[in-house]
Enzyme design. Structure first.
Site, mmCIF file in Angstrom:
data_model
loop_
_atom_site.group_PDB
_atom_site.id
_atom_site.type_symbol
_atom_site.label_atom_id
_atom_site.label_comp_id
_atom_site.label_asym_id
_atom_site.label_seq_id
_atom_site.Cartn_x
_atom_site.Cartn_y
_atom_site.Cartn_z
ATOM 1 N N ASP A 210 0.866 -1.179 0.000
ATOM 2 C CA ASP A 210 0.000 0.000 0.000
ATOM 3 C C ASP A 210 0.902 1.228 0.000
ATOM 4 O O ASP A 210 2.126 1.087 -0.141
ATOM 5 C CB ASP A 210 -0.960 -0.010 1.207
ATOM 6 C CG ASP A 210 -2.297 0.629 0.860
ATOM 7 O OD1 ASP A 210 -2.292 1.808 0.498
ATOM 8 O OD2 ASP A 210 -3.336 -0.054 0.930
ATOM 9 N N HIS A 284 -2.904 3.144 -4.606
ATOM 10 C CA HIS A 284 -2.311 2.643 -3.352
ATOM 11 C C HIS A 284 -0.875 2.159 -3.546
ATOM 12 O O HIS A 284 -0.457 1.195 -2.906
ATOM 13 C CB HIS A 284 -3.170 1.499 -2.783
ATOM 14 C CG HIS A 284 -4.448 1.985 -2.158
ATOM 15 N ND1 HIS A 284 -4.516 2.436 -0.868
ATOM 16 C CD2 HIS A 284 -5.698 2.099 -2.652
ATOM 17 C CE1 HIS A 284 -5.771 2.809 -0.585
ATOM 18 N NE2 HIS A 284 -6.504 2.610 -1.664
ATOM 19 N N GLU A 351 -9.933 2.518 -5.155
ATOM 20 C CA GLU A 351 -9.630 3.924 -4.847
ATOM 21 C C GLU A 351 -8.473 4.498 -5.662
ATOM 22 O O GLU A 351 -7.630 5.211 -5.120
ATOM 23 C CB GLU A 351 -9.327 4.061 -3.347
ATOM 24 C CG GLU A 351 -10.497 3.671 -2.471
ATOM 25 C CD GLU A 351 -10.186 3.724 -0.981
ATOM 26 O OE1 GLU A 351 -11.028 4.201 -0.235
ATOM 27 O OE2 GLU A 351 -9.093 3.272 -0.567
HETATM 28 C C1 ACM Z 1 -10.937 -0.559 0.534
HETATM 29 O O1 ACM Z 1 -11.423 -0.470 1.667
HETATM 30 N N1 ACM Z 1 -10.376 0.501 -0.009
HETATM 31 C C2 ACM Z 1 -10.974 -1.781 -0.227
#
Ligand code: ACM
Length: 633
Positions: A210, A284, A351
């Site tokens: 991440d 991410h 995201e």
């Molecule tokens: C997530 O909670 N962004 C998968």
């Protein structure tokens, strides 16, 4: 004579009733198994474990589980119970494990049939998996001292007699641990796997990369772990941490070597848990970008983010227009595929801001040249290329529900987290789905009043977890593989807190994923949860007691005045309160169920729950100026 016989019949009838009621009561008290089995027939008597008890692995493939059973029993008892291949003549106390030669259709691959009599315990299953789950059930039939990591002398180790038939509702019963936002050492990961196994989870999802850390060694890409695994140390509130300062050392973090990963996989495998690895792309990705800045299209970033604000400020997305990115991903996923035996690999997909792709001339050119009309379509192009890489390694792609946007890859499985909608849409397109909606399954959320909980955000109480139903109406149930609880760790700095956030909400999820829907019963679940706390106490596992705390909300009276409403999540608790700044005690001001008027001048209500005279919840000191923010909708 006749009247005597009628009286006798009445007497025997009444006795029968009383006996059956007491056996029923006993069965309710004796069994506190989580997740609730499909069927328990309680019988009288107990099997007493003895130093002479003998475990018999009736077939070769029962031997591994038999050995684990012996270890499970020998640790707290101090006995040296051994595993035999055949029953030794004259043995009085036996536990036999059989793997069926002819499959029993009712129990499937993971189910088992467990019979406990005073002298003999037999476990039958179609596969060692089923034997393993029977052993977990036996664990919860022993007294809580069975969870002691050291031997306890002079105990009577009893297992109540019963016939149990059991099998899971879903084949995917997962928990996710985010090892990126905070790194969790190998020893903790094994402990977490042990705890999962006790409650019959079978998928452990490791979120390995991440923005705040890359956690797995990739040969040929050494900077991923030399740079990507380390950030500057920070404490305080996540997202408001101070960014790295010039010259500051990034020495907080860690990573798993490939040897560590092999060890973790083998450990989980013995406990019949598959490990789902996740490398989260194309968003991410700051940690990977800090290691290899060419991976991003727009900026040259060299620091791993420590939990400071960066979204739409720093470019954390991979450049989908650069072939070097796909060759990087090929190297990473080839090694991931080689290491992890599970058929699925998680590629994230969530995201991903499109801001930087929009800003990048290179990316925009690439879109024009390739007839890609939107950035969502571009993400879909990226994911589809990734799917080809995975398919070439014989793996199946799974991703967060954003992978639906711009067109879903051909064989993708979807993990639905933004509610159930993504899952419903995917299933209607014939794709497999794992349901992990944030509103029911996010273990990083508050489980009680934020005033007395460690800082995080939003709320997911135990009761709400328990109400989770993974199969929505109108969807082919077979397409729902199961569900998963997700523990994101922005606000989880160490293993103890990971346990606190996981238990008891993962008890609720284990029952949601394993037990038949008609077996769900909140009252019974809470009784069993309280009993299971005793096992967690013995194994020194931290859990949250938030279910004992009062729930404070605001209510509007008919005259529009704001009143205080108090409630409890579980039954059988009394709530006491004060408005005068003293601490509540159980001899005055018991809440009677009617919203309370705020006395003139009061600035605070203090609230605490009691069971009889004993406090069970935490005291909550609630500032009344906050009441309007807590009005019930
Ligand atoms: C997530 O909670 N962004 C998968």
């Amino acid at each position: 004579m006749k009247t005597k016989s009628i009286l006798r019949k009445i007497f025997l009838g009444v006795l029968g009733c009383v006996l059956s009621m007491s056996i029923h009561a006993q069965s309710l008290n004796t069994f506190h198994i989580i997740p609730e089995p499909v069927s328990i027939k309680s019988k009288t008597g107990v099997f007493v474990l003895q130093p002479q008890t003998c475990i018999v692995a009736e077939n070769k493939n029962a031997a591994q589980v038999a050995k684990m059973l012996a270890e499970m029993l020998n640790t707290p008892t101090g006995y040296s119970i051994a595993v035999q291949q055949k029953k030794i003549a004259g043995t009085q106390s036996i536990i036999s494990l059989y793997v069926n030669e002819t499959q029993d259709k009712e129990i499937g691959k993971e189910g088992y049939i467990l019979r406990v009599t005073a002298k003999h315990i037999t476990i039958r299953a179609n596969d060692p998996k089923g034997l393993f789950y029977a052993v977990q059930t036996i664990f919860q039939m022993l007294p809580p001292d069975a969870a002691s990591p050291v031997a306890i002398k002079n105990m009577q180790w009893t297992i109540p007699c019963a016939d149990i038939t059991d099998y899971p509702r879903f084949g995917w019963r997962g928990l996710m641990l985010d090892v990126s936002r905070h790194f969790f050492p190998k020893a903790f990961v094994k402990r977490y796997i042990d705890q999962m196994a006790r409650y019959k989870f079978n998928v452990f999802h490791m979120h390995l990369s991440d923005d705040q850390g890359w956690r797995i060694e990739i040969k040929g890409l050494p900077r991923l772990t030399e740079v990507g695994a380390w950030r500057v140390p920070r404490q305080g509130s996540w997202w408001s941490f101070l960014p790295p300062q010039p010259g500051e050392k990034a020495d907080f973090g860690g990573f798993y070597t490939q040897e560590d990963i092999k060890e973790i996989i083998a450990y989980a495998r013995e406990r019949h848990i598959d490990i789902l690895p996740e490398i989260d792309v194309p968003g991410h990705s700051l940690a990977a970008i800090a290691a290899y800045p060419y991976l991003s299209a727009t900026q040259y970033i060299t620091n791993v983010n420590p939990g400071s604000r960066f979204y739409n400020i720093e470019d954390n997305t991979l450049n989908p227009a650069d072939e070097r990115v796909y060759s990087f991903l090929d190297t990473v996923f080839t090694q991931i595929a080689g290491l992890f035996p599970f058929r699925y690999i998680h590629i994230g997909g969530d995201e991903c801001t499109k801001l930087f792709w929009r800003k990048s001339a290179k990316v925009q050119n690439f879109m024009k040249q390739n007839g890609v009309k939107t950035e969502e379509e571009l993400q879909s192009y990226f994911i589809k290329r990734l799917e080809k890489i995975l398919q070439a390694k014989g793996k199946q792609l799974i991703g967060w529900d954003e992978i639906l946007e711009g067109g879903l890859a051909e064989d993708a499985t979807v993990m639905s987290w933004r509610g159930m909608e993504g899952g419903i849409k995917s299933a209607k397109m014939g794709h497999h789905v794992v349901m992990t909606p944030a509103s029911y399954a996010y273990l990083d959320l508050y489980q009680g009043d934020p005033l007395v909980e460690p800082e995080t955000y939003s709320t997911l109480r135990l009761k709400h977890c328990y109400d989770f139903e993974p199969v929505p109406e109108g969807v082919t149930p077979d397409l729902i593989l199961g569900g998963q609880g997700n523990l994101w760790t922005e606000s989880v700095p160490h293993g103890r807190q990971a346990e606190y956030m996981t238990w008891p909400r993962a008890f609720a999820l284990s029952e949601v994923f394993w037990s038949p829907r008609e077996k769900h019963n909140w009252q019974s679940f809470i009784t069993r949860t309280e009993k299971n706390f005793e096992y967690l106490n013995k194994s020194k596992t931290l859990y949250a007691r938030s279910m004992y705390d009062a729930i404070i909300t605001g209510a509007k009276g008919p005259d529009d005045s704001l009143k205080v409403k108090l409630a409890t999540e579980i039954d059988g608790l009394d709530i006491y309160y004060t408005f005068d700044g003293t601490n509540p005690d159980p001899f005055q001001n018991k809440y009677q169920g009617q919203p309370l008027e705020v006395p003139k001048g009061a600035s605070q209500i203090r609230v605490r729950t009691y069971r009889g005279d004993l406090p069970v919840g935490q005291q909550i000191n609630f500032p009344l100026k906050e009441l309007s923010n807590r009005l019930e909708k």
